[in-house]
Design a protein around this motif. Sequence first.
Motif, PDB file in Angstrom:
ATOM      1  N   ARG A 109       0.828  -1.212   0.000  1.00  0.00           N
ATOM      2  CA  ARG A 109       0.000   0.000   0.000  1.00  0.00           C
ATOM      3  C   ARG A 109       0.856   1.253   0.000  1.00  0.00           C
ATOM      4  NH1 ARG A 109      -4.720  -1.690   4.270  1.00  0.00           N
ATOM      5  NH2 ARG A 109      -5.666  -3.267   2.929  1.00  0.00           N
ATOM      6  N   LYS A 110       1.898   1.250   0.817  1.00  0.00           N
ATOM      7  CA  LYS A 110       2.773   2.421   0.910  1.00  0.00           C
ATOM      8  C   LYS A 110       3.555   2.596  -0.397  1.00  0.00           C
ATOM      9  CE  LYS A 110       4.385   5.690   3.484  1.00  0.00           C
ATOM     10  NZ  LYS A 110       3.671   6.680   4.228  1.00  0.00           N
ATOM     11  N   LEU A 111       3.962   1.509  -1.006  1.00  0.00           N
ATOM     12  CA  LEU A 111       4.660   1.577  -2.288  1.00  0.00           C
ATOM     13  C   LEU A 111       3.783   2.264  -3.330  1.00  0.00           C
ATOM     14  CD1 LEU A 111       6.994   0.822  -4.199  1.00  0.00           C
ATOM     15  CD2 LEU A 111       5.856  -1.383  -4.535  1.00  0.00           C
ATOM     16  N   ARG A 112       2.533   1.844  -3.426  1.00  0.00           N
ATOM     17  CA  ARG A 112       1.604   2.458  -4.374  1.00  0.00           C
ATOM     18  C   ARG A 112       1.437   3.951  -4.084  1.00  0.00           C
ATOM     19  NH1 ARG A 112      -3.352  -0.691  -4.383  1.00  0.00           N
ATOM     20  NH2 ARG A 112      -2.392  -1.853  -6.060  1.00  0.00           N
ATOM     21  N   GLN A 113       1.278   4.283  -2.814  1.00  0.00           N
ATOM     22  CA  GLN A 113       1.094   5.681  -2.416  1.00  0.00           C
ATOM     23  C   GLN A 113       2.308   6.533  -2.816  1.00  0.00           C
ATOM     24  OE1 GLN A 113       1.052   6.216   1.827  1.00  0.00           O
ATOM     25  NE2 GLN A 113       0.127   8.233   1.686  1.00  0.00           N
ATOM     26  N   GLN A 155       4.718  10.525  -6.727  1.00  0.00           N
ATOM     27  CA  GLN A 155       5.777  10.989  -7.615  1.00  0.00           C
ATOM     28  C   GLN A 155       5.316  11.044  -9.067  1.00  0.00           C
ATOM     29  OE1 GLN A 155       9.630   9.173  -7.059  1.00  0.00           O
ATOM     30  NE2 GLN A 155       9.372   9.095  -4.844  1.00  0.00           N
ATOM     31  N   GLY A 156       4.049  10.714  -9.303  1.00  0.00           N
ATOM     32  CA  GLY A 156       3.508  10.760 -10.655  1.00  0.00           C
ATOM     33  C   GLY A 156       4.036   9.668 -11.565  1.00  0.00           C
ATOM     34  N   LEU A 157       4.418   8.547 -10.972  1.00  0.00           N
ATOM     35  CA  LEU A 157       4.983   7.443 -11.746  1.00  0.00           C
ATOM     36  C   LEU A 157       3.947   6.364 -12.006  1.00  0.00           C
ATOM     37  CD1 LEU A 157       8.309   6.915  -9.758  1.00  0.00           C
ATOM     38  CD2 LEU A 157       8.057   8.068 -11.967  1.00  0.00           C
ATOM     39  N   SER A 158       3.997   5.794 -13.194  1.00  0.00           N
ATOM     40  CA  SER A 158       3.211   4.600 -13.479  1.00  0.00           C
ATOM     41  C   SER A 158       4.007   3.390 -12.995  1.00  0.00           C
ATOM     42  CB  SER A 158       2.954   4.473 -14.987  1.00  0.00           C
ATOM     43  OG  SER A 158       4.171   4.182 -15.650  1.00  0.00           O
ATOM     44  N   VAL A 159       3.376   2.251 -12.963  1.00  0.00           N
ATOM     45  CA  VAL A 159       4.085   1.025 -12.598  1.00  0.00           C
ATOM     46  C   VAL A 159       5.209   0.770 -13.603  1.00  0.00           C
ATOM     47  CG1 VAL A 159       3.829  -1.464 -12.278  1.00  0.00           C
ATOM     48  CG2 VAL A 159       2.062   0.058 -11.443  1.00  0.00           C
TER      49      VAL A 159
END
Length: 75
Positions: free
Chosen positions: A8-12, A17-21
């Motif tokens: 969850r924190k990784l996704r947040q 930072q405006g990054l896609s996966v």
Amino acid sequence: MNMNIIGRKLRQLRRAQGLSVADLAARLGGGHELDAGALREIESQTRRVRDHEVLALARALGVRVDELLPRRPVR
């Protein structure tokens, strides 16, 4: 069952930072088993994360490792 505590924190952090996966996977480079699919699984907490992968993710995001950990105790 959650297989990791950083998803969850990784996704947040990634979204902040405006990054896609795919962007994050590109930052990690080819030296890791962390492609976009693996990152999605980590974020959905359906994949375990190895210690060296947590370190690589923190570096790619420019954060300390402890910033990937939840603030509340995990039960």
